[in-house]
Every structure is written in structure tokens, then in C-alpha cells.
Design an enzyme around this catalytic site. Structure first.
Site, short mmCIF file in Angstrom:
data_model
loop_
_atom_site.label_atom_id
_atom_site.label_comp_id
_atom_site.label_asym_id
_atom_site.label_seq_id
_atom_site.Cartn_x
_atom_site.Cartn_y
_atom_site.Cartn_z
N ARG A 187 0.85 -1.20 0.00
CA ARG A 187 0.00 0.00 0.00
C ARG A 187 0.87 1.23 0.00
O ARG A 187 1.79 1.33 0.81
CB ARG A 187 -0.78 0.00 1.32
CG ARG A 187 -2.23 -0.02 1.20
CD ARG A 187 -2.98 -0.04 2.48
NE ARG A 187 -2.45 0.54 3.69
CZ ARG A 187 -3.21 1.01 4.68
NH1 ARG A 187 -4.51 1.00 4.55
NH2 ARG A 187 -2.68 1.48 5.78
N THR B 118 -1.21 7.62 -0.66
CA THR B 118 -2.49 7.49 -1.37
C THR B 118 -3.34 6.32 -0.85
O THR B 118 -4.53 6.24 -1.15
CB THR B 118 -2.27 7.27 -2.87
OG1 THR B 118 -1.62 5.98 -3.02
CG2 THR B 118 -1.38 8.33 -3.49
N ASP C 104 0.74 -2.45 12.41
CA ASP C 104 1.14 -2.95 11.08
C ASP C 104 1.39 -4.46 11.17
O ASP C 104 2.37 -4.91 11.77
CB ASP C 104 2.41 -2.22 10.62
CG ASP C 104 2.73 -2.55 9.17
OD1 ASP C 104 2.84 -3.76 8.84
OD2 ASP C 104 2.87 -1.63 8.37
N ASP D 202 4.78 -5.85 9.66
CA ASP D 202 5.95 -5.50 10.48
C ASP D 202 5.98 -6.30 11.78
O ASP D 202 7.03 -6.78 12.19
CB ASP D 202 5.94 -4.00 10.80
CG ASP D 202 6.42 -3.17 9.62
OD1 ASP D 202 7.03 -3.74 8.69
OD2 ASP D 202 6.20 -1.94 9.64
C1 PRP Z 1 -1.19 -4.40 4.83
C2 PRP Z 1 -2.08 -5.59 5.11
C3 PRP Z 1 -2.96 -5.64 3.89
C4 PRP Z 1 -3.14 -4.18 3.56
C5 PRP Z 1 -4.50 -3.76 4.03
O1 PRP Z 1 -0.18 -4.72 3.94
O2 PRP Z 1 -1.38 -6.78 5.30
O3 PRP Z 1 -2.40 -6.32 2.78
O4 PRP Z 1 -2.12 -3.46 4.28
O5 PRP Z 1 -4.74 -2.46 3.68
P1 PRP Z 1 -5.89 -2.03 2.65
O6 PRP Z 1 -7.09 -2.84 3.01
O7 PRP Z 1 -6.05 -0.57 2.94
O8 PRP Z 1 -5.39 -2.30 1.27
P2 PRP Z 1 0.95 -3.65 3.51
O9 PRP Z 1 0.56 -2.94 2.26
O10 PRP Z 1 1.32 -2.80 4.68
O11 PRP Z 1 2.15 -4.61 3.12
P3 PRP Z 1 3.00 -5.62 4.03
O12 PRP Z 1 2.08 -6.76 4.40
O13 PRP Z 1 4.10 -6.05 3.14
O14 PRP Z 1 3.49 -4.88 5.24
N1 URA Z 2 -2.34 -2.61 7.27
C1 URA Z 2 -1.99 -3.03 8.51
O1 URA Z 2 -1.05 -3.83 8.66
N2 URA Z 2 -2.63 -2.53 9.57
C2 URA Z 2 -3.66 -1.67 9.45
O2 URA Z 2 -4.23 -1.27 10.48
C3 URA Z 2 -4.02 -1.24 8.16
C4 URA Z 2 -3.36 -1.74 7.09
#
Ligand code: PRP
Ligand code: URA
Length: 210
Positions: A104, A108, A200, A203
């Protein structure tokens, strides 16, 4: 529109409370994501088709029930969805596992796909999309767009936490897809994080928080 199934179970609620706690460290976080997913699997898989099979116990023969050979595919959204795979796979070890990498944009909140690898001939499979977090819904909606472009029609989404905003967006884009979630939280904050949420997920799962 398909139903949203929200789990209400003391074991899931208990584990979720530890998962959300900011003091919970990566090894326990990882274990809890797996355990909660496996508890959810019992309900999620309740409609799998079985077939009769003759077996011999040490005492006599009998007709028992085994899972039919219907193709099952797990599709974790990288990274955080990876933490859910083993919680399901322990029950359906024959399931194939595809991967879709999405990140994400922090400004944006739009998802960008950086990787995908699906099994061949996926159109007849029952596909379970895995991501602990449904925040804006952008990531999972894009992942399911990708599946539908491959003519997949049997799709289920499994998450641990969902926001009301994300659920509304999801149901407008993919009203035919069943969702299972361990909880629905209050809202999204200005940064697109689920409140109260768990922070997160990627993370915390992989120990990359700064
Ligand atoms: C996080 C989470 C989802 C997404 C959700 O991933 O694991 O995939 O955000 O957000 P949304 O519903 O607003 O799209 P992130 O993009 O942070 O990637 P990561 O898992 O690699 O940390
Ligand atoms: N992605 C995450 O990991 N946590 C949130 O709360 C939203 C998006």
C-alpha cells in the site's frame, strides 16, 4: 450479497486480545496468527465435500468419509497473509499455495502489485484469499480482481480484523465473495490504519517495525 461471518468464540477472542496488545513480540505474534487462523478453519471448511470410502479398521471394515479431491488453493497476500498459511494448510496439506505481493502506498493508500504466482488451471479451484487486515479494502479487492481475471469463481476471503469502511468497499466490488473475519473494528484513522486494530501486521509478524 454474500454474508460476512464474524467469529464469536472465547478462544479466538482471547488470542486476539494478546495479538492486539502492543507488548506482544514477533515470535508470539506469529504463533497467534497461525493459531487463530486454524481455529477459524474449522468453521470456514464446513462445506467441503466428502465422499464415501471403504476402509478396514483393526476390528472390521466400514464406510468412512474422506475429503473429495476438489482443488483447494490458498492465496496469501504478501507479506502478512503468509502468517495465516500454515494455520489452514495443516488441515488441507494437499492445498496448493499461490502468492500475490501487494504494498500500500503510504500517502495514497492505493495498493501496488509487485509479484504474483498462481498454480496453473486455477479456474475450477476453491480459492481462499488470506490477509489478516481488511483496512480500506484496496489490497484484497485488487487481489480478487486478479483472480476473477483468471476465471476463478469460487473465492472466499479470510481476515482477522476488518474495518467497517473496508467491508463496505469490499461488498460493493465483490458482493459474491464470502468473508470470514475474527472481528470488525471501529474505524480507519487518517493514515488508513484500523482502530483499535493491531498496528502494522506485516511489520509485527516479521519483526521489521522501526
Ligand atoms: C497491509 C495488510 C494488507 C493491507 C491492508 O499490507 O497486510 O495487505 O495493508 O490495507 P488495505 O485494506 O487498505 O489495502 P501492507 O501494504 O502494509 O504490506 P505488508 O504486508 O508487506 O506490510
Ligand atoms: N495494514 C496493517 O497492517 N494494519 C492496518 O491497520 C491497516 C493496514
Amino acid at each position: 450479497m454474500k454474508k460476512i461471518f464474524i467469529f464469536h468464540h472465547p478462544l479466538i477472542d482471547h488470542k486476539l486480545s494478546i495479538l492486539r496488545d502492543k507488548r506482544t513480540k514477533t515470535p508470539q505474534f506469529q504463533m497467534l496468527v497461525k493459531e487463530i487462523t486454524s481455529l477459524m478453519t474449522y468453521e470456514i471448511m464446513k462445506d467441503l465435500v466428502t465422499e464415501q470410502t471403504k476402509i478396514e479398521t483393526p476390528v472390521s471394515t466400514m464406510t468412512a468419509h474422506r475429503l473429495s479431491k476438489c482443488p483447494i488453493v490458498l492465496l496469501p497476500i504478501l507479506r502478512a497473509g503468509l502468517g495465516m498459511v500454515d494455520g489452514i494448510r495443516m488441515f488441507v496439506p494437499f492445498a496448493k499455495v499461490g502468492h500475490i505481493g501487494m504494498i500500500r502506498d503510504e500517502e495514497t493508500l492505493q495498493p501496488r502489485t509487485y509479484y504474483h504466482k498462481l498454480p496453473d488451471d486455477i479456474s475450477d479451484a476453491q480459492v481462499f484469499v488470506l490477509d489478516p487486515m481488511l483496512a480500506t479494502g484496496g489490497s484484497v479487492v485488487a487481489a480478487i480482481d486478479h483472480l476473477k481475471a483468471q476465471n476463478v469463481s469460487q473465492i472466499t476471503f479470510i481476515c482477522l480484523l476488518a474495518s467497517p469502511e473496508g467491508l463496505t468497499y469490499f461488498s460493493t466490488q465483490h458482493p459474491d465473495v464470502q468473508i470470514y473475519t475474527a472481528a470488525i473494528d471501529e474505524k480507519l484513522n487518517a493514515q488508513g490504519y484500523i482502530v483499535p486494530g493491531l498496528g502494522d501486521a506485516g511489520d509485527r509478524l516479521f519483526g521489521t517495525e522501526s
